[in-house]
Scaffold this motif. Structure first.
Motif, PDB file in Angstrom:
ATOM      1  N   SER A  99      17.000  -2.130 -29.590  1.00 37.91           N
ATOM      2  CA  SER A  99      16.118  -1.813 -28.497  1.00 37.91           C
ATOM      3  C   SER A  99      15.846  -0.739 -28.125  1.00 37.91           C
ATOM      4  O   SER A  99      14.905  -0.008 -27.834  1.00 37.91           O
ATOM      5  N   GLN A 102      13.247   0.548 -30.669  1.00 35.93           N
ATOM      6  CA  GLN A 102      11.950   0.296 -30.157  1.00 35.93           C
ATOM      7  C   GLN A 102      11.363   1.051 -28.986  1.00 35.93           C
ATOM      8  O   GLN A 102      10.219   1.616 -29.170  1.00 35.93           O
ATOM      9  N   GLN A 103      12.559   1.419 -28.137  1.00 33.11           N
ATOM     10  CA  GLN A 103      11.882   2.452 -27.093  1.00 33.11           C
ATOM     11  C   GLN A 103      11.583   3.698 -27.346  1.00 33.11           C
ATOM     12  O   GLN A 103      10.894   4.491 -27.209  1.00 33.11           O
ATOM     13  N   GLU A 104      12.598   4.199 -28.406  1.00 31.38           N
ATOM     14  CA  GLU A 104      12.338   5.521 -29.174  1.00 31.38           C
ATOM     15  C   GLU A 104      10.702   5.642 -29.687  1.00 31.38           C
ATOM     16  O   GLU A 104      10.153   6.592 -29.457  1.00 31.38           O
ATOM     17  N   LYS A 106       8.319   3.589 -28.934  1.00 27.75           N
ATOM     18  CA  LYS A 106       7.330   3.677 -28.023  1.00 27.75           C
ATOM     19  C   LYS A 106       7.151   5.078 -27.312  1.00 27.75           C
ATOM     20  O   LYS A 106       5.885   5.464 -27.068  1.00 27.75           O
ATOM     21  N   LEU A 107       8.390   5.798 -27.209  1.00 28.55           N
ATOM     22  CA  LEU A 107       8.262   6.983 -26.587  1.00 28.55           C
ATOM     23  C   LEU A 107       7.698   8.159 -27.333  1.00 28.55           C
ATOM     24  O   LEU A 107       6.912   8.696 -26.854  1.00 28.55           O
TER      25      LEU A 107
END
Length: 155
Positions: A99, A102-104, A106-107
């Motif tokens: 997760s 994935q966040q990284e 997206k960021l």
């Protein structure tokens, strides 16, 4: 006849003495055998006591072993539970790591978009300044700015 009787009595006396001697020997032999038997009984009794003590010791050792086995079984179950808990935690952490990746991503994408937007904004700002500068020095806008009470440094 008397001497015959006396000889016979003497013979009987010798036989009696001989029988008494044999009887004493047998009594002595029996007494020795009884002493030996008693000694063997004492030894047997001591052996029984030793065997009984050893059996008690063996029983205690077996009980202790059984207790240790139960302790080991309990410890093994605890270890298995801990392993299961650790596996579950590892799985959760792997999901969290995934997760976070994935966040990284997206960021990073958002950061790239923001950088592009900032670049575009900077380019638009520069273009507006360029247009404003060109219009001001071409004459038309400069007189209008002074006419409306604004100075030329307000760009």
């Amino acid at each position: 006849m008397y001497s015959q009787h006396q000889a016979h009595i003497n013979e009987l006396q010798r036989v009696i003495d001989k029988l008494k001697a044999q009887l004493r020997e047998k009594e002595n032999s029996i007494t020795e055998k009884i002493t030996i038997i008693r000694e063997k009984e004492r030894i047997i009794h001591e052996c029984k006591v030793v065997i009984t003590e050893k059996e008690k010791t063996i029983d205690e050792i077996e009980k202790e072993k059984e207790g240790q086995k139960q302790t080991l079984v309990i410890q093994q179950r605890q270890i298995e539970k801990q392993n299961e808990t650790m596996r579950q935690l590892r799985d959760k952490l792997e999901l969290q790591v995934e997760s976070l990746h994935q966040q990284e991503s997206k960021l990073k994408e958002q950061y790239e978009v923001i950088q592009k937007q900032e670049l575009q904004l900077s380019q638009v700002r520069d273009f507006i300044k360029f247009l404003a500068f060109n219009l001001m020095f071409r004459g038309g806008l400069r007189s209008k700015f002074y006419h409306h009470g604004e100075n030329s440094n307000a760009t």
